[in-house]
Design a protein around this motif. Sequence first.
Motif, PDB file in Angstrom:
ATOM      1  N   TYR A  38       3.535  29.188  15.902  1.00 45.40           N
ATOM      2  CA  TYR A  38       4.411  29.693  17.130  1.00 45.40           C
ATOM      3  C   TYR A  38       3.546  30.060  18.249  1.00 45.40           C
ATOM      4  O   TYR A  38       2.436  30.371  18.070  1.00 45.40           O
ATOM      5  CB  TYR A  38       5.437  30.707  17.019  1.00 45.40           C
ATOM      6  CG  TYR A  38       6.442  30.561  15.721  1.00 45.40           C
ATOM      7  CD1 TYR A  38       6.042  30.959  14.431  1.00 45.40           C
ATOM      8  CD2 TYR A  38       7.471  29.654  15.885  1.00 45.40           C
ATOM      9  CE1 TYR A  38       6.832  30.837  13.360  1.00 45.40           C
ATOM     10  CE2 TYR A  38       8.410  29.322  15.000  1.00 45.40           C
ATOM     11  CZ  TYR A  38       7.975  29.868  13.340  1.00 45.40           C
ATOM     12  OH  TYR A  38       8.861  29.769  12.447  1.00 45.40           O
ATOM     13  N   SER A  68       6.964  25.617  18.832  1.00 42.46           N
ATOM     14  CA  SER A  68       6.839  25.648  17.471  1.00 42.46           C
ATOM     15  C   SER A  68       5.969  24.558  16.987  1.00 42.46           C
ATOM     16  O   SER A  68       5.867  23.511  17.805  1.00 42.46           O
ATOM     17  CB  SER A  68       8.047  25.525  16.709  1.00 42.46           C
ATOM     18  OG  SER A  68       8.744  26.719  16.875  1.00 42.46           O
ATOM     19  N   SER A 101       7.560  21.446  19.006  1.00 43.45           N
ATOM     20  CA  SER A 101       8.781  21.398  19.474  1.00 43.45           C
ATOM     21  C   SER A 101       8.981  22.606  20.474  1.00 43.45           C
ATOM     22  O   SER A 101       8.226  23.587  20.452  1.00 43.45           O
ATOM     23  CB  SER A 101       9.690  21.260  18.557  1.00 43.45           C
ATOM     24  OG  SER A 101       9.708  22.537  17.678  1.00 43.45           O
ATOM     25  N   GLY A 102      10.144  22.740  21.317  1.00 43.08           N
ATOM     26  CA  GLY A 102      10.311  23.763  21.884  1.00 43.08           C
ATOM     27  C   GLY A 102       9.902  23.861  23.481  1.00 43.08           C
ATOM     28  O   GLY A 102      10.340  24.810  24.234  1.00 43.08           O
ATOM     29  N   ARG A 143       9.183  29.297  23.615  1.00 36.49           N
ATOM     30  CA  ARG A 143       8.692  29.540  22.431  1.00 36.49           C
ATOM     31  C   ARG A 143       8.573  28.135  21.854  1.00 36.49           C
ATOM     32  O   ARG A 143       9.615  27.387  21.511  1.00 36.49           O
ATOM     33  CB  ARG A 143       9.653  30.230  21.466  1.00 36.49           C
ATOM     34  CG  ARG A 143       8.800  30.866  20.154  1.00 36.49           C
ATOM     35  CD  ARG A 143       9.920  31.217  19.194  1.00 36.49           C
ATOM     36  NE  ARG A 143       9.269  31.937  18.051  1.00 36.49           N
ATOM     37  CZ  ARG A 143       9.780  32.202  16.778  1.00 36.49           C
ATOM     38  NH1 ARG A 143      10.964  31.748  16.686  1.00 36.49           N
ATOM     39  NH2 ARG A 143       8.973  32.858  16.121  1.00 36.49           N
TER      40      ARG A 143
END
Length: 127
Positions: free
Chosen positions: A80, A21, A7-8, A19
């Motif tokens: 991350y 994830s 995600s992100g 960022r």
Amino acid sequence: QVQLVESGGGLVQAGGSLRLSCKSSGYTFSSYVMGWFRQTPGKEREFVAAINWSGSRTNYADSVKGRFTISRDNAQSTMYLQMNSLRPEDTAVYYCAAKTVYYGSSGDSYANSYDYWGQGTQVAVSS
């Protein structure tokens, strides 16, 4: 079952930051080396970064060194990728992956050495 969910991703202007994830489940996250790859249409999947089991060692592609930072939180089973100073050439689908052996060298860049993969998240950088 094993799941890796990225995600992100999103659209950002050149020079901006994102960022990413990668949330993992279904396996012992802390026992696996984690990596980020990216892919654009018509090209092979490209290594971005890898991190060892504890997070004490990292490995980056030259194209992202100094701009991207890989990290992990074993308590949250999450990895991350902090991406700064983004460039249009960073536009790609970004995938997270997991494997058991850490090389700390070009050995981490081989996609076929990774056991599990996520579905990817799109990153688009406009000029």
